[in-house]
Design an enzyme around this catalytic site. Structure first.
Site, short mmCIF file in Angstrom:
data_model
loop_
_atom_site.label_atom_id
_atom_site.label_comp_id
_atom_site.label_asym_id
_atom_site.label_seq_id
_atom_site.Cartn_x
_atom_site.Cartn_y
_atom_site.Cartn_z
N ARG A 281 -15.99 0.08 -1.88
CA ARG A 281 -15.32 1.00 -2.30
C ARG A 281 -15.96 2.19 -2.12
O ARG A 281 -15.76 3.23 -3.03
CB ARG A 281 -14.94 0.79 -3.78
CG ARG A 281 -14.53 -0.53 -3.99
CD ARG A 281 -13.13 -1.01 -3.61
NE ARG A 281 -12.56 -2.25 -3.70
CZ ARG A 281 -11.37 -2.73 -3.41
NH1 ARG A 281 -10.54 -2.04 -2.48
NH2 ARG A 281 -11.01 -4.04 -3.92
N GLY A 282 -16.95 2.66 -1.28
CA GLY A 282 -17.70 3.68 -0.99
C GLY A 282 -18.87 3.79 -2.04
O GLY A 282 -19.87 4.73 -1.54
N TYR B 191 0.75 -1.26 0.14
CA TYR B 191 -0.19 0.02 -0.05
C TYR B 191 0.80 1.40 0.01
O TYR B 191 1.61 1.52 0.83
CB TYR B 191 -0.73 0.16 1.27
CG TYR B 191 -2.10 -1.01 1.27
CD1 TYR B 191 -2.17 -1.69 0.28
CD2 TYR B 191 -2.68 -1.19 2.71
CE1 TYR B 191 -3.24 -2.81 0.44
CE2 TYR B 191 -3.63 -2.00 2.67
CZ TYR B 191 -4.02 -2.94 1.54
OH TYR B 191 -4.92 -3.81 1.66
N SER C 288 -21.72 3.94 0.46
CA SER C 288 -21.62 4.83 1.65
C SER C 288 -22.54 5.98 1.72
O SER C 288 -22.60 6.62 2.57
CB SER C 288 -19.90 5.65 1.44
OG SER C 288 -20.17 6.54 0.25
N LEU D 36 -18.22 -1.69 2.23
CA LEU D 36 -18.83 -0.46 1.61
C LEU D 36 -18.71 -0.41 0.25
O LEU D 36 -19.03 0.56 -0.67
CB LEU D 36 -18.73 0.80 2.23
CG LEU D 36 -19.08 1.31 3.67
CD1 LEU D 36 -18.54 2.63 4.36
CD2 LEU D 36 -20.66 0.91 3.85
#
Length: 337
Positions: free
Chosen positions: A214-215, A59, A218, A212
Site C-alpha cells: 500500500r505504498g 472499485y 515505495s 509495495l
C-alpha cells in the site's frame, strides 16, 4: 531498456506481461485521483507492454471499470487488442462507501458478470474471480457458475482471490483455476507457509497485489504522515503510530540495499516479488505515469543470491508491525484462517 518477458498464469491460464497494472487506486482507494492522468497511465502501461489490467466491479462502485473502458476505447487498436481484463466480483457496497459482505450465489455471479461486461465495453472477461469467499455459499457453487460463463464465452479463465489451501483444492476440483490473487510482499509473506506450495502442486499461478504494501515499501511514506479519511491507509494497522515507525525502519534497511544497487526502494521490492517464481505476476498499483515508469524499472533489476540474503536479513519474514487489514476485513479473509 525495460523488457516484458511474458509469464503464464498457471498451467491453464493466459500468457500475460511480467507485471500487471492494478487499477484500484485510480478510483479513490488512496484519496483523490486524476482521471486524465489515470487514463494516460493505462495507455503508457499498454505501450510499455503491460497486458494485464486488474480491477474489481466494486472499485468506486463501477467507476474503475468505466475508467478502464474509456482507456481501452481511446487506446490504439493494436494495444487494445493485447489488453487482458482481470475482474473481481462479489463485494457488496453501500452508497455511504460501506462494506456489507460478499455474494457468491450462482445467480449473483452471472448478474455481476453482466454488469461488468457492459461497463467494460467488452464481450468477454479474461479472468473472473470472486473477491472473497462467501461463507454462506460453497466455493463449488460459485466456481461452477463461473465455469458456465466460460462455456458460454463470457469468461475465458477462472481465478480466485484471498482464499486458503482447502478452498483452493475444492475450487480446482470443480473447474480449471488459472490463478490466485493474494497480497504478497516482503512484509506480507503469509502465502509462503501453505498457500504457495498448494498452488504449485496444482499448477495454479499467482497475481500478487500489494507488492509495495500500500505504498509503505515505495519509499515515499514518512513518519507521522496523515492520510485522508477516504484513503485505505487511514485505517490500516501498518500505517498507525508505533507500527508505522517500526515499519519505516524496515524500509530504511531496504533502502540501503537499493542504494547499493542504484535502484529505488520500490524497484527492489517489486523485483523481490518477481524473483519468487516464474508463476508469480506482480501487480503494480501505479496511478501516475511517473510511478509506472519507476515500477517498470524493476524488470531490469537482477537479484543474485547475495542480494536476496541481504534483503532477507534486512526485512525478515513476519518483521512487519500490524496486520495488513483492519480487524473487520481480516475476519473476511479465508486465506488467513
Amino acid at each position: 531498456m525495460t523488457t516484458q518477458t511474458p509469464r503464464t498464469l498457471g498451467t491453464t491460464g493466459p500468457q500475460v506481461s511480467a507485471l500487471g497494472l492494478g487499477c484500484m487506486g485510480m478510483s479513490g482507494a488512496y484519496g483523490e485521483s486524476d482521471r486524465a492522468e489515470s487514463i494516460a497511465t493505462v495507455h503508457a502501461a499498454l505501450e510499455a507492454g503491460v497486458t494485464l489490467l486488474d480491477t474489481g466491479d466494486f472499485y468506486g462502485m463501477g467507476h474503475n471499470e468505466l475508467l478502464i473502458a474509456e482507456a481501452l476505447r481511446t487506446a490504439p487498436a493494436a494495444l487494445r487488442e493485447n489488453a487482458l481484463t482481470s475482474v473481481k466480483f462479489g463485494a457488496l457496497r453501500g452508497p455511504d462507501d460501506s462494506w456489507n459482505g460478499f455474494d457468491g450465489r450462482p445467480a449473483a455471479v452471472k448478474n455481476f458478470a453482466a454488469y461488468s461486461l457492459q461497463r467494460l465495453g467488452v464481450d468477454h472477461i479474461d479472468v473472473y474471480r470472486p473477491a472473497r469467499l462467501d461463507p454462506d455459499v460453497p466455493i463449488e457453487e460459485t466456481v461452477g457458475a463461473i465455469a458456465e460463463l466460460v462455456e458460454k464465452g463470457y469468461v475465458r479463465h477462472i481465478g480466485l482471490s484471498e482464499v486458503g489451501a482447502d478452498t483452493i483444492r475444492r475450487a480446482a476440483a470443480t473447474a480449471p483455476i488459472a490463478d490466485l490473487q493474494i497480497e504478497y510482499a516482503l512484509i506480507s509473506r503469509g502465502p509462503e507457509r501453505e498457500i504457495l506450495p498448494t498452488l504449485r502442486e496444482l499448477g495454479i499461478g499467482v497475481t500478487a497485489y500489494g507488492v509495495l504494501s500500500r505504498g509503505l515499501l515505495s519509499g515515499h511514506v514518512a513518519a507521522g504522515q496523515g492520510f485522508a479519511a477516504n484513503d485505505f491507509r487511514a485505517h490500516s494497522p501498518r500505517f498507525q503510530g508505533d507500527n508505522l515507525q517500526h515499519n519505516l525502519t524496515l524500509v530504511d534497511a531496504l533502502r540501503k540495499i537499493a542504494e547499493q544497487k542504484d535502484v529505488s526502494v520500490a524497484q527492489i521490492a517489486i523485483a523481490w516479488v518477481a524473483s519468487r517464481g516464474e508463476d508469480i505476476v506482480p501487480l503494480i498499483g501505479a496511478r501516475t505515469r511517473e510511478r509506472l515508469d519507476e515500477a517498470l524499472g524493476a524488470l531490469d533489476v537482477t537479484l543474485d543470491a547475495a542480494d536476496l540474503a541481504a534483503i532477507e536479513a534486512a526485512v525478515p519474514a513476519d518483521a512487519a508491525a500490524g496486520e495488513r487489514y483492519a480487524p473487520a476485513q481480516m475476519a473476511m479473509l479465508d486465506s488467513e484462517r
